[in-house]
Design an enzyme around this catalytic site. Structure first.
Site, PDB file in Angstrom:
ATOM      1  N   GLY A   1       9.507  -3.555   0.679  1.00 12.64           N
ATOM      2  CA  GLY A   1       9.115  -4.802   1.312  1.00 12.64           C
ATOM      3  C   GLY A   1       7.715  -4.715   1.893  1.00 12.64           C
ATOM      4  O   GLY A   1       6.830  -4.037   1.362  1.00 12.64           O
ATOM      5  N   SER A   2       7.520  -5.377   3.023  1.00 11.46           N
ATOM      6  CA  SER A   2       6.173  -5.469   3.609  1.00 11.46           C
ATOM      7  C   SER A   2       5.659  -4.164   4.181  1.00 11.46           C
ATOM      8  O   SER A   2       4.476  -4.073   4.525  1.00 11.46           O
ATOM      9  CB  SER A   2       6.149  -6.552   4.685  1.00 11.46           C
ATOM     10  OG  SER A   2       6.333  -7.828   4.101  1.00 11.46           O
ATOM     11  N   THR A   3       6.503  -3.127   4.300  1.00 14.47           N
ATOM     12  CA  THR A   3       5.983  -1.820   4.727  1.00 14.47           C
ATOM     13  C   THR A   3       5.021  -1.257   3.682  1.00 14.47           C
ATOM     14  O   THR A   3       4.247  -0.344   3.980  1.00 14.47           O
ATOM     15  CB  THR A   3       7.116  -0.818   4.977  1.00 14.47           C
ATOM     16  OG1 THR A   3       7.820  -0.572   3.755  1.00 14.47           O
ATOM     17  CG2 THR A   3       8.093  -1.327   6.025  1.00 14.47           C
TER      18      THR A   3
END
Length: 647
Positions: free
Chosen positions: A326-328
């Site tokens: 995801g956004s990590t």
């Protein structure tokens, strides 16, 4: 008729010749016999002596003491415990069923163990001891010892067995041992003879399995005199074996216990890594299990309870689990763009809430969009459109190269079971594995850690540590072997531009400390301990255009297994990074709402090496934190009391 002198002389000569002939034959026979006897008794004496000794003397292996495993503070994680067992010799018992009936009146017997023992007795020599019960109490042994006259063939014995005093806390790290099986032997080309000793224990999973050769040690031997049927008559001499090596891990038992307790109730994983040396301070997976159940062979009921649990307690999710990050993953794309010179830190992209690519609309998580955002703002607000635009300009090859430089899509050499490699996809990978060409939509999906990108919690913690330090921080979980310190994982410089790193680090700081940051609700307010973090929410289902138009279904209204995964990575303190943390909660819905508060608690526990002061938390959280600390404190192991009881 009277013989003449001539006839007498002739007869005498004939007799003499016969006597000499027969005497010669006898002398020759005796000579041959004497020569043969000399040959056997002198020339071949050593060979026949060896054959005679082999028939009379047997060599029996003595199992060595298995190496023990300790945490970084010297607290035992896996140790050898005296274990009492009850054995039976069929030949001495006579009527086995009668003896077992008497024994059952003195102690509780497991029907499955008795059935196994009866099977072993049928296929073993009658004079060999067969185990009826293992790890029995001293009280049971005492009762049996008092009643031995009524229990022919029954003998209480003492030996060493593996024990895990911290039980569930280190189950996924250390693993467990179990009796050698036919399957174990079939995997080996030339198995150690130790493995053929009945009920000998070897590592099955985790460190116990990966470090088996060092932990096992070398066998000793004893020479025993046996009779014609193989029964031991007496012991002639004994040579003790070499015990296995002791291992000291980098993990801290207190932090590990806290991590497991904090994750309880979730299907989740957490990793804490020391930014200076790469030491894994905690590696948690939830739910967990008791490895002591496996030591003597787990029951079918207990095993089914573990395998049928939808939260998969046997899986070491921290190292085996792979998830869309995801956004990590946005720090990877940001650094790839900065290092390639595609963007500068103040360059902006406009976010209207979506981006049209090849007649397909890729949405931002914020339906109305973020407007114009620069690099630090894109991390602070987690703007998806910024990274769609950036990824298309950078290209998947440079993104994948940066991902591997930061630890994603590479195998980290740890002695744990099934350490996942993850995936940093490239065009060649898709052609080879999927038989398809890479398309621009694949790059756009990868920009926000979706699509083909996969990473384990371990890899995401390593990524955070490398972003924090700019060094090739490498994880290590074994601190020393028999007191010999193992190489540090501090690593050399990654060769990244320090200014580029500083902008990405600042963006992560804004996530946690700016009022408009996505992780502001889970911030640390203690001066000198503030963290820089990044949330991630990875979808496990496709959202159709119709659903999006009507309104995306809330995770709370979906079945558990269809909810998004929640992720969070951080490092702290921001000005002098000491630890990096990753938390993944399977189907936890939101990274900021679910994973971030857990990660904050774990980060503070690591920094303060125990419960942090309540003023490290925002005022609104303190009462809930105080109650949680009291509840989790009650679950901590009393190591000092356990040490005294063992002594």
């Amino acid at each position: 008729m009277k013989r003449t002198p001539k006839d007498a002389a002739t007869g005498s000569r004939r007799l003499t010749r016969r006597t000499l002939f027969i005497g010669g034959l006898q002398a020759s026979f005796i000579g041959v016999l004497a020569w043969r006897m000399r040959f056997l008794q002198v020339d071949q004496a050593d060979e026949f002596r060896m054959l005679a000794e082999e028939n009379r003397i047997n060599i029996r292996l003595i199992p060595p003491a298995r190496g023990e495993i300790f945490d970084r503070n010297g607290v035992a994680i896996a140790r050898n415990e005296p274990a009492y067992r009850i054995t039976i010799v069929r030949e001495d018992a006579g009527d086995v069923e009668t003896v077992l009936g008497r024994l059952s009146q003195l102690m509780k017997l497991d029907p499955e163990e008795i059935e196994r023992a009866m099977t072993e007795m049928k296929r073993s020599a009658p004079f060999l001891p067969i185990t009826l019960a293992d790890r029995v109490s001293w009280e049971d042994v005492s009762r049996i010892a008092v009643n031995t006259p009524a229990l022919p063939g029954i003998t209480p014995e003492v030996g060493l067995s593996r024990g895990y005093p911290l039980a569930q806390d280190f189950a996924h790290v250390v693993g467990y041992v179990g009796p050698v099986s036919d399957y174990d032997l079939a995997k080996l080309e030339d198995p150690d003879q130790l493995l053929r000793i009945p009920r000998f224990q070897i590592g099955k999973v985790g460190l116990e399995a990966k470090m088996e050769e060092k932990l096992r040690g070398s066998a000793g031997a004893r020479r025993v005199e046996v009779n014609a049927v193989g029964r031991v008559m007496r012991e002639l001499d004994r040579r003790e074996g070499v015990p296995g090596a002791n291992l000291q891990l980098t993990t801290d038992y207190r932090l590990q216990n806290y991590v497991q307790a904090r994750l309880a109730g979730e299907s989740a994983a957490a990793v804490v890594i020391d930014c200076e040396h790469g030491d894994l301070l905690a590696v948690g997976s939830a739910p967990t299990f008791d490895p002591n159940l496996f030591v003597e062979g787990i029951s079918g009921t207990d095993y089914r309870a573990l395998t049928e649990n939808k939260y998969r307690p046997l899986a070491a999710k921290a190292v085996q689990g792979i998830y869309p990050p995801g956004s990590t993953f946005k720090m990877v794309v940001a650094l790839a763009g900065l290092e390639a010179g595609v963007i500068g830190p103040e360059d902006t992209f406009y976010c209207p809430g979506y981006l049209e690519v090849s007649n397909r609309r890729f949405h931002c998580w914020k339906r109305g969009g973020h407007g114009s955002v620069n690099l630090e703002g894109s991390l602070q607000h987690s703007c998806d459109v910024y990274y769609y635009e950036l990824a298309m300009q950078v290209g998947i090859e440079k993104i994948s190269e940066m991902a591997m430089k930061l630890g994603i899509g590479v195998h980290h050499d740890l002695p744990m079971s099934a350490v996942a490699t993850g995936l940093a996809p490239t065009k060649e990978w898709k052609r080879t594995v999927r038989g398809q060409d890479w398309v621009i939509g694949d790059t756009v999906n990868s920009a926000i850690g979706q699509g083909f990108v996969l990473a384990s919690p371990l890899q995401l913690a390593i990524m955070a540590a490398r972003v924090a330090t700019g060094r090739n921080v490498t994880p290590r979980i074994i601190k020393s072997i028999d007191g010999v310190e193992q190489p540090s994982g501090s690593g050399e410089s990654l060769g990244l531009n320090p200014n580029n790193l500083r902008h990405v680090q600042q963006g992560m700081f804004e996530v946690s400390n700016n009022r408009r940051g996505t992780g502001y609700g889970a911030r640390i307010i203690a001066e000198g301990f503030r963290m820089a973090g990044k949330s991630g929410t990875s979808q496990v289902r496709n959202i159709s255009a119709a659903e999006r138009a009507a309104g995306v279904t809330s995770n709370a209204d979906l079945p558990w297994e269809r909810r998004d995964h929640a992720l969070w990575v951080d490092f702290a303190p921001f000005d002098n990074p000491k630890v990096a943390v990753c938390v993944v909660v399977e189907h936890g819905s939101g990274g900021s709402s679910t994973a971030a508060p857990i990660a904050r608690d774990i980060t503070l526990q690591a920094l303060f090496e125990g419960d942090p002061p309540l003023d490290a938390y925002p005022a609104k959280d303190r009462e809930a934190v105080r109650e949680r600390q009291e509840r989790l404190r009650a679950l901590r192991p009393d190591v000092e009391r356990e040490k005294k009881s063992r002594a």
